[in-house]
Enzyme design. Sequence first.
Site, PDB file in Angstrom:
ATOM      1  N   CYS A 111      29.221  38.006  39.397  1.00 29.33           N
ATOM      2  CA  CYS A 111      28.453  37.040  38.610  1.00 29.33           C
ATOM      3  C   CYS A 111      27.440  36.300  39.499  1.00 29.33           C
ATOM      4  O   CYS A 111      26.446  36.888  39.895  1.00 29.33           O
ATOM      5  CB  CYS A 111      29.383  36.085  37.873  1.00 29.33           C
ATOM      6  SG  CYS A 111      28.571  35.261  36.477  1.00 29.33           S
ATOM      7  N   HIS A 213      32.939  39.645  35.117  1.00 33.89           N
ATOM      8  CA  HIS A 213      34.075  39.090  35.866  1.00 33.89           C
ATOM      9  C   HIS A 213      35.283  40.035  35.795  1.00 33.89           C
ATOM     10  O   HIS A 213      36.170  39.848  34.957  1.00 33.89           O
ATOM     11  CB  HIS A 213      34.461  37.718  35.305  1.00 33.89           C
ATOM     12  CG  HIS A 213      33.551  36.615  35.709  1.00 33.89           C
ATOM     13  ND1 HIS A 213      33.730  35.885  36.859  1.00 33.89           N
ATOM     14  CD2 HIS A 213      32.445  36.110  35.114  1.00 33.89           C
ATOM     15  CE1 HIS A 213      32.779  34.969  36.958  1.00 33.89           C
ATOM     16  NE2 HIS A 213      31.980  35.087  35.912  1.00 33.89           N
ATOM     17  N   GLU A 215      37.822  40.125  37.712  1.00 37.15           N
ATOM     18  CA  GLU A 215      39.059  39.396  38.045  1.00 37.15           C
ATOM     19  C   GLU A 215      39.676  38.731  36.829  1.00 37.15           C
ATOM     20  O   GLU A 215      40.874  38.371  36.843  1.00 37.15           O
ATOM     21  CB  GLU A 215      38.785  38.360  39.147  1.00 37.15           C
ATOM     22  CG  GLU A 215      38.196  37.034  38.693  1.00 37.15           C
ATOM     23  CD  GLU A 215      36.732  37.085  38.294  1.00 37.15           C
ATOM     24  OE1 GLU A 215      36.213  36.045  37.836  1.00 37.15           O
ATOM     25  OE2 GLU A 215      36.096  38.156  38.445  1.00 37.15           O
TER      26      GLU A 215
END
Length: 238
Positions: A111, A213, A215
């Site tokens: 990001c 993202h 994660e």
Amino acid sequence: MAILSSTSPIIGITSYVAHDINSFCSPAAYSKAVQRAGGIPILLPPMQLDVSAILERIDGVILTGGGDIEPECYGGVEHPTIYGTDRDRDTAELNLAHHLLKLDKPILGICRGLEILNVACGGSLITHIPDVFGETVLHRVERLTPSSHSVDIFPDTCLGGVLGQSSVQVVSWHHQAVSHAPEGWRVCAKAPDGLIEALEHETHPWAIALQWHPEMSPHDPLQQRIFTAFIQAAQGNH
């Protein structure tokens, strides 16, 4: 969770200042994703560091998400939607990016991390996506709310080899993006509206930057493949 050992690669994860509690912070999801893939996470504080000394001791770096980059860093203009700027963090991370790109150590931008790498290489940013691309794809529902949408992965790219898919569903939480691939980088993924979603470096051994993202999808094996490939590359540098 992978079993860690003294030979597990050490991964630096950029952090930010939480001014209300006077602390350096990073969402736990980054560290957990690194640990699941077999790496040892350490946080890098957002201040002027002895970058060369740090990079001698770590095996890879994740440039994480967070607030917007100050527009003056890339010749941009102010916009009412810009938030969370921190010039000290911008300066530190741009400096870190310049050093990293001269080394063989793996880099994963996420990001804001993609945007930092883009700006470090002379690129500019789309200040507010809806102003340019409209809202056919919601890259962020609200300022504090992530979104979800598909991303088309380009074949014959490093990212395409990692994911093994031509399209993936991602968690998205941004209102800015790179306007075009800077010199030395190639586009390797786009959203259905044409927005650039990922870049990879043309000559660096392993440098991939994502606008989404991964994660934030801890139970999605496709997204975890990104961290696994990153850690495997870092292991080769260990």
